[in-house]
Design a protein around this motif. Structure first.
Motif, mmCIF file in Angstrom:
data_model
loop_
_atom_site.group_PDB
_atom_site.id
_atom_site.type_symbol
_atom_site.label_atom_id
_atom_site.label_comp_id
_atom_site.label_asym_id
_atom_site.label_seq_id
_atom_site.Cartn_x
_atom_site.Cartn_y
_atom_site.Cartn_z
ATOM 1 N N GLY A 1 0.809 -1.214 0.000
ATOM 2 C CA GLY A 1 0.000 0.000 0.000
ATOM 3 C C GLY A 1 0.837 1.257 0.000
ATOM 4 O O GLY A 1 0.567 2.207 -0.747
ATOM 5 N N VAL A 2 1.881 1.278 0.831
ATOM 6 C CA VAL A 2 2.741 2.467 0.917
ATOM 7 C C VAL A 2 3.474 2.689 -0.397
ATOM 8 O O VAL A 2 3.596 3.819 -0.883
ATOM 9 N N GLU A 3 3.963 1.612 -0.989
ATOM 10 C CA GLU A 3 4.725 1.714 -2.238
ATOM 11 C C GLU A 3 3.900 2.322 -3.365
ATOM 12 O O GLU A 3 4.430 3.034 -4.228
ATOM 13 N N ASN A 4 2.598 2.064 -3.371
ATOM 14 C CA ASN A 4 1.726 2.555 -4.429
ATOM 15 C C ASN A 4 0.979 3.830 -4.043
ATOM 16 O O ASN A 4 0.094 4.272 -4.777
ATOM 17 N N ILE B 1 4.190 8.224 7.756
ATOM 18 C CA ILE B 1 5.479 8.630 7.192
ATOM 19 C C ILE B 1 5.230 9.619 6.069
ATOM 20 O O ILE B 1 4.201 9.554 5.389
ATOM 21 N N ASN B 2 6.152 10.548 5.880
ATOM 22 C CA ASN B 2 5.974 11.516 4.808
ATOM 23 C C ASN B 2 6.626 11.028 3.515
ATOM 24 O O ASN B 2 7.292 9.986 3.482
ATOM 25 N N ARG B 3 6.464 11.797 2.433
ATOM 26 C CA ARG B 3 6.958 11.392 1.122
ATOM 27 C C ARG B 3 8.475 11.252 1.094
ATOM 28 O O ARG B 3 9.021 10.411 0.377
ATOM 29 N N ARG B 4 9.169 12.041 1.898
ATOM 30 C CA ARG B 4 10.631 11.964 1.959
ATOM 31 C C ARG B 4 11.077 10.573 2.406
ATOM 32 O O ARG B 4 12.030 10.010 1.859
ATOM 33 N N VAL B 5 10.398 10.005 3.386
ATOM 34 C CA VAL B 5 10.738 8.666 3.874
ATOM 35 C C VAL B 5 10.396 7.618 2.819
ATOM 36 O O VAL B 5 11.175 6.683 2.577
ATOM 37 N N VAL B 6 9.236 7.755 2.178
ATOM 38 C CA VAL B 6 8.828 6.791 1.149
ATOM 39 C C VAL B 6 9.831 6.766 0.005
ATOM 40 O O VAL B 6 10.248 5.696 -0.456
ATOM 41 N N ASN B 7 10.241 7.951 -0.455
ATOM 42 C CA ASN B 7 11.221 8.021 -1.551
ATOM 43 C C ASN B 7 12.562 7.411 -1.136
ATOM 44 O O ASN B 7 13.249 6.789 -1.964
ATOM 45 N N LEU C 1 12.972 4.905 0.991
ATOM 46 C CA LEU C 1 12.815 3.456 0.998
ATOM 47 C C LEU C 1 12.794 2.878 -0.411
ATOM 48 O O LEU C 1 13.299 1.777 -0.643
ATOM 49 N N LEU C 2 12.219 3.613 -1.353
ATOM 50 C CA LEU C 2 12.069 3.113 -2.717
ATOM 51 C C LEU C 2 13.395 2.982 -3.456
ATOM 52 O O LEU C 2 13.452 2.313 -4.488
ATOM 53 N N GLN C 3 14.443 3.599 -2.966
ATOM 54 C CA GLN C 3 15.719 3.530 -3.667
ATOM 55 C C GLN C 3 16.470 2.222 -3.418
ATOM 56 O O GLN C 3 17.446 1.927 -4.101
ATOM 57 N N ILE D 1 12.174 -4.669 3.231
ATOM 58 C CA ILE D 1 13.058 -4.995 4.357
ATOM 59 C C ILE D 1 13.435 -3.724 5.109
ATOM 60 O O ILE D 1 13.445 -3.691 6.345
ATOM 61 N N LYS D 2 13.752 -2.669 4.370
ATOM 62 C CA LYS D 2 14.050 -1.388 5.012
ATOM 63 C C LYS D 2 12.826 -0.849 5.731
ATOM 64 O O LYS D 2 12.940 -0.231 6.792
ATOM 65 N N PHE D 3 11.656 -1.105 5.170
ATOM 66 C CA PHE D 3 10.411 -0.675 5.820
ATOM 67 C C PHE D 3 10.224 -1.400 7.151
ATOM 68 O O PHE D 3 9.790 -0.808 8.140
ATOM 69 N N ARG D 4 10.568 -2.674 7.183
ATOM 70 C CA ARG D 4 10.486 -3.451 8.418
ATOM 71 C C ARG D 4 11.433 -2.910 9.479
ATOM 72 O O ARG D 4 11.152 -2.932 10.670
ATOM 73 N N ASN D 5 12.587 -2.398 9.010
ATOM 74 C CA ASN D 5 13.604 -1.890 9.930
ATOM 75 C C ASN D 5 13.531 -0.377 10.098
ATOM 76 O O ASN D 5 14.527 0.258 10.450
#
Length: 262
Positions: free
Chosen positions: A98-101, A178-184, A186-188, A194-198
């Protein structure tokens, strides 16, 4: 950091100028899914200028998929995205889907069945005040947990804090903003889930935590076995401690075998 403990009526009427993404995970909830989305829509439309609701069907075996098709039809619910997973996966992976999309400035993962909608405004105000991540910890009713489970939770929390530096006492992924800065960020990574879990061990982001009462008596509870497996995954994926321990034990065993051979 500005602490917000109570919002007055004027604050409640102030619309927050953001695009909000709300991530909901469902599994075999067809009988109440429409009501959940409707309540989420009512709260979101009152709080923010624009929003989307993302529903991830985590491998349901009932009529959830047909219900979602109906809700996303021309006469269905606006601002709704739905994703149906072919098979059931862990809750963390489903939440990351959900977060990724998501497209919003802020992504909030929540479960309205646990009273999370009542905490949405507070979490948004926390992000608005400069935080990148808002964690939560649930406060259970007295007598909700049995003593053996409580002891096991405490032992594992201590182990994770010792080995991975993560304080599980202030972290719940079922209610997280989480804001867009955090999502971006994680997406890299090649394996962003896995990074989302941590996420608690991720440095460089301003964070805060709120305490959330578990209001619903019918809320989904985390089973002990699932909690232990999640704890082990969290330790092994975010710390070299277990690997070093296994290597040390293997080396010691090899030394004993060599000594016995001599």
């Amino acid at each position: 950091m500005r602490k917000i403990t109570q919002l007055n009526k004027e604050d409640e009427l102030d619309e927050i100028k953001i695009f909000l993404s709300i991530v909901l995970i469902t599994k075999n909830d067809s009988y109440q899914l429409s009501d959940i989305i409707q309540r989420t829509e009512e709260v979101a439309s009152r709080l923010v200028s624009d929003y989307e609701i993302i529903v991830v069907d985590n491998g349901s075996t009932d009529s959830t998929s047909s219900m979602l098709r109906k809700l996303t039809s021309e006469k269905g619910v606006p601002n709704l995205q739905t994703y149906s997973l072919a098979s059931s996966v862990s809750e963390l992976v489903a939440r990351w889907v959900g977060v990724e999309n998501s497209l919003g400035d802020i992504a909030v993962i929540m479960d309205p069945r646990q009273g999370d909608l009542e905490q949405l405004e507070l979490m948004l105000r926390k992000i608005e005040s400069g935080n990148d991540i808002v964690f939560s910890t649930r406060t259970y009713r007295k007598g909700h947990r049995y003593l053996p489970k409580t002891i096991i939770y405490l032992v594992f929390s201590f182990a994770i804090k010792l080995l991975a530096g993560i304080d599980l006492g202030s972290y719940s992924t079922s209610l997280l903003a989480i804001n867009r800065r955090v999502v971006n960020y994680l997406l890299q990574f090649p394996d962003p889930h896995i990074k989302f879990r941590n996420l608690p061990s991720t440095a460089g982001f301003k964070r805060t935590s709120i305490k959330v009462p578990l209001l619903s008596k019918k809320a989904n509870t985390i089973k002990l076995r699932e909690s232990l497996l999640r704890g082990i995954q969290l330790i092994t994926s975010s710390s070299y401690g277990p690997l070093r321990l296994a290597t040390t034990m293997s080396a010691f065993g090899a030394f004993l075998s060599f000594s016995y051979s001599l």
